[in-house]
Design a protein around this motif. Sequence first.
Motif, PDB file in Angstrom:
ATOM      1  N   PHE A  96       0.805  -1.266   0.026  1.00 40.62           N
ATOM      2  CA  PHE A  96       0.071   0.208   0.045  1.00 40.62           C
ATOM      3  C   PHE A  96       0.647   1.238   0.102  1.00 40.62           C
ATOM      4  N   GLY A  97       2.187   1.249  -0.309  1.00 40.64           N
ATOM      5  CA  GLY A  97       3.021   2.341  -0.396  1.00 40.64           C
ATOM      6  C   GLY A  97       2.964   3.328   0.867  1.00 40.64           C
ATOM      7  N   ALA A  98       2.868   2.494   1.797  1.00 43.85           N
ATOM      8  CA  ALA A  98       3.098   3.423   3.289  1.00 43.85           C
ATOM      9  C   ALA A  98       1.842   4.617   3.147  1.00 43.85           C
ATOM     10  N   ARG A  99       0.855   4.272   2.812  1.00 42.55           N
ATOM     11  CA  ARG A  99      -0.181   5.369   2.461  1.00 42.55           C
ATOM     12  C   ARG A  99      -0.623   5.883   4.106  1.00 42.55           C
ATOM     13  N   ALA A 100      -0.612   7.276   4.290  1.00 38.58           N
ATOM     14  CA  ALA A 100      -0.958   7.857   5.418  1.00 38.58           C
ATOM     15  C   ALA A 100      -2.281   7.681   6.026  1.00 38.58           C
ATOM     16  N   ASP A 101      -3.225   7.666   4.893  1.00 39.43           N
ATOM     17  CA  ASP A 101      -4.672   7.336   5.371  1.00 39.43           C
ATOM     18  C   ASP A 101      -4.937   5.977   4.994  1.00 39.43           C
ATOM     19  N   ILE A 102      -4.164   5.013   5.389  1.00 36.22           N
ATOM     20  CA  ILE A 102      -4.528   3.466   5.460  1.00 36.22           C
ATOM     21  C   ILE A 102      -5.542   3.284   6.306  1.00 36.22           C
ATOM     22  N   VAL A 103      -5.509   3.611   7.724  1.00 34.11           N
ATOM     23  CA  VAL A 103      -6.426   3.413   8.761  1.00 34.11           C
ATOM     24  C   VAL A 103      -7.742   4.080   8.247  1.00 34.11           C
ATOM     25  N   GLY A 104      -8.686   3.012   8.274  1.00 29.88           N
ATOM     26  CA  GLY A 104      -9.777   3.661   7.982  1.00 29.88           C
ATOM     27  C   GLY A 104     -10.413   3.394   6.678  1.00 29.88           C
ATOM     28  N   SER A 105      -9.382   2.957   5.696  1.00 31.68           N
ATOM     29  CA  SER A 105      -9.661   2.990   4.424  1.00 31.68           C
ATOM     30  C   SER A 105     -10.208   1.376   4.096  1.00 31.68           C
ATOM     31  N   LYS A 106     -10.949   1.247   2.909  1.00 30.17           N
ATOM     32  CA  LYS A 106     -11.484   0.060   2.640  1.00 30.17           C
ATOM     33  C   LYS A 106     -10.433  -0.767   1.532  1.00 30.17           C
ATOM     34  N   VAL A 107     -10.403  -2.191   1.820  1.00 33.80           N
ATOM     35  CA  VAL A 107      -9.541  -2.823   0.979  1.00 33.80           C
ATOM     36  C   VAL A 107     -10.464  -4.023   0.904  1.00 33.80           C
TER      37      VAL A 107
END
Length: 883
Positions: free
Chosen positions: A235-246
């Motif tokens: 996920f490329g160390a996305r800062a907004d990963i927490v809370g996102s849908k996968v």
Amino acid sequence: MIGRAWRHAADRLRAVFGSGDDREFDAEMDEHLRQLAERYVRQGLTSEAAAFAARRQFGSTTRLREERRELQTVRALESLWIDVRYTARGLRKAPTFAAAVAITLALGIGANTAIFSLCNAILLKPLPYADPDRLVMLWEYLPGGGSLSTVAPANFIDWRRQTRSFSAVAAMRASSLVLTGSGEPARLSAGMVSWDFFSLLGIEPAAGRGFLEEEDRPGRDHVAILSYDTWIDRFGARADIVGSKVTFNDAAYTIVGVLPADFEFALKGSGARPRAMHEVWAPLALLDYQRLQRGTHPLRVLAQLAPSVDLHTAQAELDVLAAALARAYPEDDKDRGIRAVPLADWLTGDARRPLLTLLAAVAFVLAIACANVANLMLTRAAARQREIALRLAVGASSARIAQQLLVESALLGIAGGVVGLALASAGLRAVAGYLPAGLPRAANAGIDWHVLLFTIIISIATVVLFALAPLVHTRGVSARESLAHAARSGGSRSRLRGALVAAQVAVTLVLLAGAGLLAKSLWALVHVPPGFRSDHVLTARLTLPRARYGDAPGVARFQHALFERLRALPGVVSAGATAYLPLSGDDNGWAFVIEGRPPLPIGVFDMVKYRAVSDGYFGAIGMPITGRDIRADDVRDAPFVVVINESMARTYWRGEQPLGQRLRFGGPQWRIVIGIVGDVHHDALDAELKPEMYVPFAQAPNVEATPTVVVRTATEPAAMSSTLRATVVATDPAVPIDRVRTLDTFVSASVGQPRFRTWLLVTFSLLALVMASIGLYGVTNDAIVQRTREFGICLAVGATAGDVIRLVLARAARLLCAGVALGLLASAALTRTMAGLLYGVSSLDAPTFAGVSVLLLAVGCVASYIPARRASRIDPAVALRSE
């Protein structure tokens, strides 16, 4: 250089008083004060005033005593600094000697440091969790067999509710999730855990949060926590990963957290093979029917001891609980106990004995290195005997001489320790790629303060060890006798050096015997018939999305479409699939009944391993079969069939013909035994062969959605990797494919641990052999130098070169034979501790002992022959003029 202030202080204190004990010093001070007081009285002062003035001028006796001790310290430092400079000059004049000692020590210290770093990482470092000493694994076990097994969900729930010895009890099982919507589909290793799993370990996510209790329920469990590496790589160390849908398994999951970068939890199963680190974590969320299951055992249970509760108390409570569950559920839990095992012991238990064996081996190598260095130091001490005698004659004390020898040893030891530490660091980096996958926490091996402290300790120990010999040699040396008879000490020195060489030979034989046993064991292991042909076979693991392939017939349909494409490819001989590859350590088991046999008592059942396979699998892997093979038309609507192995036929039919017989497991359908295949090692090459049965994928009692494709090729199998990937994508682009490798590679990896420890021990034993042969060469050469005149006389009166060679070799042979005899006795005692590491060979294997003895004798004779031949060429005239 000593500073000017120190020199000034030393000169002042020397002017005030000299050396001597405290009573002499006090007497001197009293006399000096009396004289000063008398001088002041003569000048007209009263006696009291004169005494006061004298004490004030020179201070108290206590202060003067402290100044005296300061002077002694300064003198000691001056003496030490002089010795350091003198030794450094001497070593610069003898670079060959200094390099030989430093390199010898560096090899011994480096080997010890490298192996200790592994032991430190695997055995000594506490697990990176909160209160790691209170973490235990809970297992089911049958007291009769003693084997541990994973846990039934209903039993886990009962343990969690009814035990008071544990502050928390959590469960997990290994699974997989198929990631889609982020490039090509990818199979991620998943840990399905109860909600309190991370809090039990004391792990706080680096981002986000852990699981909530309400998320550990079906319908609310579509949340996930990513490992740090997965967050970076996928996920490329996305800062907004927490809370996102996968999207996992065609369903939307919410990412609620990211684990810390240093978190690791590579838990091995109940067998010998470890599990890989998980890439994603999700709630266990047991379904209602799963919470009632006691016949299936998919869970691994982790618990934390409550405060003030020890393991013995907890085990006593578990024994009571197991007896209660056996009475309540006799069909599933009769005679089934509960065993608590410390987590650290469980993770590292298999590696403990091999690592301690290697640590003992490198300690022997260091002992041989110390003996070699002691021999070199003895030779150097002999060369400096007249110098030492002269220093004694002009007033130097024996302690002063000993200090100088210790300083020389210390400088060499420091050099050896520094170089050894560098060698250990380089060695660890070099072998990092060759560490066996089953070695827990080995990737954490490195140089930390524990390793540095260990290196310092063994460096100091080696300084003491190899300095003892020259110190003993110089002890009690008389200046007059040394000057008059400098050569007379050669005999005692020669005997001491001979004893050191004999000890080296004995220790080397122990190492060679251990290495020989491990090498013979490895040879026997790799030549165990695995029950299949691994050559020209390519394997790959597939993960089928459950939304499309949620049942056994769906999996079979995909396989049929894939095999049609594969078998049409040029170079493909045959293709098939299996749920579990041989030597993988993975399996599944079911209780079964045979038609016509009387029913077993309640709670007693026969259980064997079973594996789902496709048509063409037995041919692709090269397993011989008697009877009918599994076919593509063995589907749900056709009669249910089963293929058994030879062990099952021998165990349960005992000479009867099993073909055509019927048995039942995993459902109400009776299955006809249609074939008998050869036994295959599924756990390990050294594991006992067990009864097994094989069923078609379409008739499997549960869904096997992660089949492994097996393709036999007519050409080099690795060259087919890209073709295999393309064929899978052409069949269904949503199916991830990974672990593409040849079966030969897989088989080779299955013996990674025994091969690694054998390689290391053989390396250390050969290093010891080289060191011992160098030591024997040095002793023989030194003896020749001492007896040059004797050999010259012998040659002058008619002795032949052969006579001289035989004379020299006879002494070397005596040392060799003494060392071999001692080594055989020690080997017979020590190799018994290696019995658990051996396969197919006794710890007292006579051919191995005889072989390494002959090897050691042969190498020793060669090492002795070189200086012996030089002795035979001595010119008598030159030898007679040498004294």
